[in-house]
Design an enzyme around this catalytic site. Structure first.
Site, PDB file in Angstrom:
ATOM      1  CB  SER A  14      34.411  48.486  26.008  1.00 29.37           C
ATOM      2  OG  SER A  14      33.872  48.843  27.258  1.00 29.37           O
ATOM      3  CG  ASN A  15      34.856  46.803  31.302  1.00 34.07           C
ATOM      4  OD1 ASN A  15      35.769  47.312  31.945  1.00 34.07           O
ATOM      5  ND2 ASN A  15      33.666  47.383  31.164  1.00 34.07           N
ATOM      6  CG  HIS A 105      27.530  47.968  39.794  1.00 33.81           C
ATOM      7  ND1 HIS A 105      26.458  47.397  39.133  1.00 33.81           N
ATOM      8  CD2 HIS A 105      27.065  49.103  40.356  1.00 33.81           C
ATOM      9  CE1 HIS A 105      25.390  48.166  39.296  1.00 33.81           C
ATOM     10  NE2 HIS A 105      25.730  49.204  40.028  1.00 33.81           N
ATOM     11  CG  ASP A 146      24.820  44.993  41.471  1.00 32.82           C
ATOM     12  OD1 ASP A 146      25.626  44.426  40.715  1.00 32.82           O
ATOM     13  OD2 ASP A 146      23.831  45.620  41.059  1.00 32.82           O
ATOM     14  CD  GLU A 175      32.945  49.911  34.115  1.00 31.16           C
ATOM     15  OE1 GLU A 175      32.875  49.608  32.904  1.00 31.16           O
ATOM     16  OE2 GLU A 175      31.993  49.792  34.897  1.00 31.16           O
TER      17      GLU A 175
HETATM   18  C1  GAR Z   1      30.087  48.143  32.293  1.00 32.47           C
HETATM   19  O1  GAR Z   1      29.980  49.518  32.533  1.00 32.47           O
HETATM   20  C2  GAR Z   1      29.822  47.374  33.563  1.00 32.47           C
HETATM   21  O2  GAR Z   1      30.219  48.058  34.719  1.00 32.47           O
HETATM   22  C3  GAR Z   1      28.315  47.230  33.506  1.00 32.47           C
HETATM   23  O3  GAR Z   1      28.038  46.949  32.166  1.00 32.47           O
HETATM   24  C4  GAR Z   1      28.977  47.675  31.359  1.00 32.47           C
HETATM   25  C5  GAR Z   1      29.469  46.770  30.258  1.00 32.47           C
HETATM   26  O4  GAR Z   1      30.185  47.496  29.308  1.00 32.47           O
HETATM   27  N1  GAR Z   1      27.860  46.190  34.380  1.00 32.47           N
HETATM   28  C6  GAR Z   1      26.754  46.316  35.131  1.00 32.47           C
HETATM   29  O5  GAR Z   1      26.033  47.285  35.089  1.00 32.47           O
HETATM   30  C7  GAR Z   1      26.470  45.121  36.041  1.00 32.47           C
HETATM   31  N2  GAR Z   1      25.440  45.419  36.962  1.00 32.47           N
HETATM   32  P1  GAR Z   1      31.083  46.772  28.225  1.00 32.47           P
HETATM   33  O6  GAR Z   1      30.179  45.720  27.548  1.00 32.47           O
HETATM   34  O7  GAR Z   1      31.500  47.834  27.280  1.00 32.47           O
HETATM   35  O8  GAR Z   1      32.236  46.128  28.935  1.00 32.47           O
END
Ligand code: GAR
Length: 193
Positions: A14-15, A105, A146, A175
């Protein structure tokens, strides 16, 4: 010249989606490649929808060959953006892209970071600790999980009745709101090649 961004993602993406949307019509930068270690990741479909090329690699090629490094070099990538990518980045990439690899993160680092702290595990730990606030961290990466220099943090309030899903949602909203904007401010500061 537009700056060139490569996104690494392992999951839903989603990001990555928000980043590809943000730069689709940008004069500042473009997403030139999306890379994943997971051939089933939904993020690959999202990249196809934006006509962003994709590359899937495995653990051996990532850690024991220059395959990914060569692809990024040939594409003249300026910034690597991790968006839900769960593997440590190897030395060959860290050396080639100093201060040019960033991560997001879902917590206020240094709290709730480190190996194994990703996705729901982070939010479960935050709930268990009865935190009154949490947030997100955008940071440069280094050879540890991290721990790189923090670029930006944003916070949200946790109400006593908040569930895991609500906390997750609040974090995800932040995010999506901040990551594309912070990426843009970083690429604007990168020197021209
Ligand atoms: C996000 O919340 C990001 O912050 C996290 O994975 C998710 C991915 O979501 N990353 C971590 O935890 C890294 N340590 P997405 O696939 O929907 O973008």
């Amino acid at each position: 010249m537009k700056k060139r961004i490569a996104i690494f993602a392992s999951g839903s993406g989603s990001n990555a989606q928000k980043i590809m949307e943000h730069f689709k019509h940008s004069d500042v930068a473009e997403v030139v490649l999306l890379l994943s270690n997971n051939s089933d990741a939904y993020v690959l479909q999202r990249a196809d929808n934006f006509e962003v090329p994709t590359h899937v690699f495995d653990r051996h090629s990532f850690y024991h060959t220059d395959e990914v490094l060569n692809i990024l070099s040939n594409l003249q990538v300026d910034l690597i953006v991790l968006a839900g990518f769960l593997w440590l980045v190897p030395q060959n990439l860290l050396q080639k892209f100093p201060n040019q690899i960033i991560n997001i993160h879902p917590a206020l680092l240094p709290k709730y970071g480190g190996k194994g702290m990703y996705g729901d595990k982070v939010h479960q730990a935050i709930l268990a600790a009865k935190e009154k606030e949490s947030g997100i961290t955008i940071h440069f990466i280094n050879e540890k999980f991290d721990e790189g220099e923090v670029i930006h943090q944003a916070r949200f309030k946790i109400d006593p009745e908040d569930t895991l899903d609500i906390i997750k949602f609040k974090g995800q909203q932040l995010e999506h709101q901040h990551y594309p904007r912070i990426i843009e401010s970083i690429v604007k500061k990168l020197p021209d090649k």
